[in-house]
Design a protein around this motif. Structure first.
Motif, mmCIF file in Angstrom:
data_model
loop_
_atom_site.group_PDB
_atom_site.id
_atom_site.type_symbol
_atom_site.label_atom_id
_atom_site.label_comp_id
_atom_site.label_asym_id
_atom_site.label_seq_id
_atom_site.Cartn_x
_atom_site.Cartn_y
_atom_site.Cartn_z
ATOM 1 N N GLY A 253 42.412 36.605 40.571
ATOM 2 C CA GLY A 253 41.147 37.315 40.445
ATOM 3 C C GLY A 253 40.812 38.205 41.623
ATOM 4 O O GLY A 253 39.978 39.115 41.505
ATOM 5 N N GLN A 254 41.453 37.967 42.769
ATOM 6 C CA GLN A 254 41.103 38.739 43.956
ATOM 7 C C GLN A 254 41.570 40.187 43.893
ATOM 8 O O GLN A 254 41.106 41.015 44.677
ATOM 9 C CB GLN A 254 41.668 38.058 45.204
ATOM 10 N N VAL A 255 42.477 40.531 42.988
ATOM 11 C CA VAL A 255 42.930 41.922 42.880
ATOM 12 C C VAL A 255 41.853 42.809 42.264
ATOM 13 O O VAL A 255 41.968 44.028 42.276
ATOM 14 C CB VAL A 255 44.246 42.046 42.077
ATOM 15 N N THR A 256 40.783 42.191 41.731
ATOM 16 C CA THR A 256 39.670 42.976 41.188
ATOM 17 C C THR A 256 38.422 42.860 42.062
ATOM 18 O O THR A 256 37.341 43.287 41.661
ATOM 19 C CB THR A 256 39.347 42.542 39.744
ATOM 20 N N ASP A 257 38.578 42.286 43.264
ATOM 21 C CA ASP A 257 37.490 42.286 44.246
ATOM 22 C C ASP A 257 37.541 43.581 45.058
ATOM 23 O O ASP A 257 38.568 44.251 45.120
ATOM 24 C CB ASP A 257 37.633 41.098 45.202
ATOM 25 N N ALA A 258 36.435 43.902 45.727
ATOM 26 C CA ALA A 258 36.429 45.056 46.622
ATOM 27 C C ALA A 258 37.394 44.798 47.775
ATOM 28 O O ALA A 258 37.288 43.774 48.464
ATOM 29 C CB ALA A 258 35.019 45.280 47.154
ATOM 30 N N PHE A 259 38.339 45.710 47.972
ATOM 31 C CA PHE A 259 39.353 45.518 49.011
ATOM 32 C C PHE A 259 38.793 45.927 50.366
ATOM 33 O O PHE A 259 38.421 47.080 50.578
ATOM 34 C CB PHE A 259 40.605 46.334 48.678
ATOM 35 N N LEU A 260 38.672 44.955 51.276
ATOM 36 C CA LEU A 260 38.141 45.171 52.625
ATOM 37 C C LEU A 260 36.784 45.879 52.601
ATOM 38 O O LEU A 260 36.485 46.720 53.443
ATOM 39 C CB LEU A 260 39.138 45.963 53.485
ATOM 40 N N GLY A 261 35.979 45.525 51.600
ATOM 41 C CA GLY A 261 34.630 46.063 51.516
ATOM 42 C C GLY A 261 34.535 47.495 51.031
ATOM 43 O O GLY A 261 33.460 48.095 51.082
ATOM 44 N N SER A 262 35.638 48.051 50.549
ATOM 45 C CA SER A 262 35.635 49.439 50.065
ATOM 46 C C SER A 262 35.160 49.493 48.616
ATOM 47 O O SER A 262 34.763 48.487 48.030
ATOM 48 C CB SER A 262 37.043 50.028 50.169
ATOM 49 N N GLU A 267 43.708 46.512 42.265
ATOM 50 C CA GLU A 267 44.181 46.960 40.960
ATOM 51 C C GLU A 267 44.015 48.461 40.748
ATOM 52 O O GLU A 267 44.646 49.055 39.863
ATOM 53 C CB GLU A 267 43.436 46.189 39.854
ATOM 54 N N ASP A 268 43.179 49.096 41.577
ATOM 55 C CA ASP A 268 42.952 50.539 41.451
ATOM 56 C C ASP A 268 44.039 51.381 42.115
ATOM 57 O O ASP A 268 44.145 52.575 41.822
ATOM 58 C CB ASP A 268 41.621 50.933 42.101
ATOM 59 N N TYR A 272 46.429 52.899 38.763
ATOM 60 C CA TYR A 272 46.448 51.562 38.150
ATOM 61 C C TYR A 272 47.569 50.775 38.795
ATOM 62 O O TYR A 272 48.733 51.175 38.755
ATOM 63 C CB TYR A 272 46.644 51.616 36.633
ATOM 64 N N ASN A 273 47.208 49.649 39.389
ATOM 65 C CA ASN A 273 48.176 48.823 40.089
ATOM 66 C C ASN A 273 48.143 47.411 39.507
ATOM 67 O O ASN A 273 47.671 46.465 40.122
ATOM 68 C CB ASN A 273 47.855 48.792 41.598
ATOM 69 N N GLY A 274 48.615 47.315 38.280
ATOM 70 C CA GLY A 274 48.633 46.026 37.601
ATOM 71 C C GLY A 274 49.758 45.975 36.598
ATOM 72 O O GLY A 274 50.599 46.868 36.515
ATOM 73 N N PRO A 347 35.850 42.601 35.707
ATOM 74 C CA PRO A 347 34.592 43.315 35.987
ATOM 75 C C PRO A 347 34.430 44.631 35.238
ATOM 76 O O PRO A 347 33.326 45.173 35.179
ATOM 77 C CB PRO A 347 34.649 43.557 37.495
ATOM 78 N N LEU A 348 35.505 45.171 34.677
ATOM 79 C CA LEU A 348 35.431 46.416 33.920
ATOM 80 C C LEU A 348 35.533 46.144 32.430
ATOM 81 O O LEU A 348 36.234 45.224 31.993
ATOM 82 C CB LEU A 348 36.568 47.361 34.327
ATOM 83 N N SER A 349 34.866 47.000 31.640
ATOM 84 C CA SER A 349 35.054 46.943 30.190
ATOM 85 C C SER A 349 36.225 47.816 29.778
ATOM 86 O O SER A 349 36.930 47.517 28.810
ATOM 87 C CB SER A 349 33.790 47.394 29.458
#
Length: 442
Positions: A253-262, A267-268, A272-274, A347-349
């Protein structure tokens, strides 16, 4: 005697027909390759009133609504930014990648479930034009992206500057300096060894390594991603935190968290990085659109910050909050593809990707939250390798050269300024293992 003559004539006719069919088939195959890799060979796309050098702004944007994606159209309509139009040019990929596609043409097929593919070795797996009648056309386009020539066999963004910006005040809240490294283990067509790196005990397709250089509070933070050749296997990802001096495995699930607060998720990355199997893919159509493609060396660049000793200057930013790269946009052939997460807790539809038909990079992505409202838009500027660093000339890599991820709901953005280098010496294979994280962090 007459029978023998008849048999001989029959054989001649059959041979002639077979040769004719083979010649026709070869011509058809070559037409597929030409259309896929050289879409502007015989005709340059046109749109009424659009001319290179013109600026699209609030006053005239309505005239060009058909060739601008809805999110970016809204930005221009609101006066947040403008588009300077450039001439449509061909971004030819490396001839070896094209030849690999030619060799495997017609030999690649999808498996029974999303994420399965058969017969791929190298090159573009599905160079044929997508069809609206094909229910799996979007999935095929996603494979073309995954197995594309984005960064080639290996490359580095060295260095890479991210700025966190408040769109309302224009303040730069934080600047992070990274190095990003990319390595393909399989499907290699240019850098030795080809076609794959061995030994490869984990059967990897690709790896990404990231190291934070500054500022001090996150210095030596490192990220390592291993993507398996089998798309149905989950990525293995590790994070090294410099202040803790230890490696920990990232939960899925952490690949869809904000990376380093950005404003970006892991995954972005790159559009697309998945995994292909993490999304349901739908082909929405082919169209001509303005896309962020340009010659880096012909831009007015950032002369105030991040200039290297060799004189290299990164792309400058302006517009609302300083969230928009100062680049030119070309009218190009684009495939619109929608990806909907399989995981309902995502988090995205959905994302709407605008894939460039020639390079299969994803220069524009629009993301929607769980309620279906516009949330973020991602722009990745593409620079021609022959008008960039000398070492990139002839690489056939469409160079990721600038980015802007805008969170329209939070009025915030993260921008990226690149020094992309197609240089295998910057991406040794020993860099892409967990032991390297520990060694580099000590």
């Amino acid at each position: 005697m007459k029978l023998n003559k008849l048999n001989t004539l029959t054989r001649i006719l059959i041979a002639g027909c077979t040769a004719g069919l083979m010649a026709t088939s070869a011509l058809a195959d070559e037409a597929v390759i030409t259309e896929s890799f050289y879409p502007y060979k015989t005709e340059t796309p046109q749109f009424e009133g659009l001319q290179p050098g013109m600026v699209i702004n609030q006053d005239n944007v309505t005239q060009f609504k058909e060739i601008i994606d809805p999110a970016f159209y809204r930005f221009i309509e609101q006066g947040w930014t403008t588009i300077t139009v450039g001439k449509t040019t061909s971004f030819d990929l490396h001839p070896n990648y094209v030849e690999a596609t030619r060799v495997s043409l017609g030999k690649v097929s999808l498996g029974e479930q999303v994420g399965e593919i058969n017969g791929w070795q190298a090159g573009r797996p599905f160079p044929q034009e997508p069809s609206a009648d094909d229910p799996r056309a979007g999935e095929k386009l996603a494979w073309n992206y995954k197995y594309g020539y984005n960064w080639g066999d290996s490359a580095a963004i060295y260095p890479f500057y991210w700025k966190y910006r408040d769109m309302e005040s224009g303040d730069v809240e934080r600047t992070i300096k990274f190095n990003f490294h990319f390595l393909n283990y399989k499907g290699r067509v240019n850098q030795e060894p080809t076609p794959e790196i061995t030994p490869n005990p984990s059967d990897l397709f690709r790896a990404i390594y990231v190291q934070v250089l500054d500022p001090a509070d996150v210095r030596d933070t490192q990220l390592l991603i291993h993507r398996a050749a089998d798309d149905l296997k989950r990525d293995n990802s590790w994070l090294y935190l410099g202040f803790q001096r230890r490696v920990r495995r990232l939960a899925t699930g952490q690949v869809t968290d904000a990376f380093l607060g950005s404003d970006l998720m892991i995954e972005d990355f790159e559009g697309y990085n998945g995994r292909i199997s993490d999304m349901n893919w739908t082909y929405k159509g082919t169209r001509y659109m303005l896309m962020p493609f340009y010659n880096h060396n012909e831009l007015t660049l950032d002369s105030e910050t991040h200039q290297d000793d060799d004189g290299y200057q990164v792309v400058a930013f302006s517009g609302k909050g300083g969230c928009f790269p100062n680049i030119t946009w070309q009218l190009r052939k684009v495939y619109e593809v929608e990806s909907v997460p399989v995981d309902e807790s995502h988090p995205l539809s959905k994302r709407v990707h605008f894939m460039d038909a020639q390079t299969f990079t994803i220069p524009r992505t629009v993301s929607y939250d769980r309620k279906g409202s516009l949330w973020k838009t991602f722009t990745i500027g593409q620079a021609h390798p022959d008008h960039h660093l000398p070492k990139n000339k002839g690489s056939g890599v469409s160079i990721d050269d600038s980015f802007s991820m805008i969170d329209v709901q939070a009025s915030h953005c993260t921008t990226g300024q690149f020094k992309g280098q197609v240089d295998p010496e910057l991406t040794p294979t020993n860099m892409f293992n967990v032991q390297y994280l520990r060694a580099a962090g000590t």
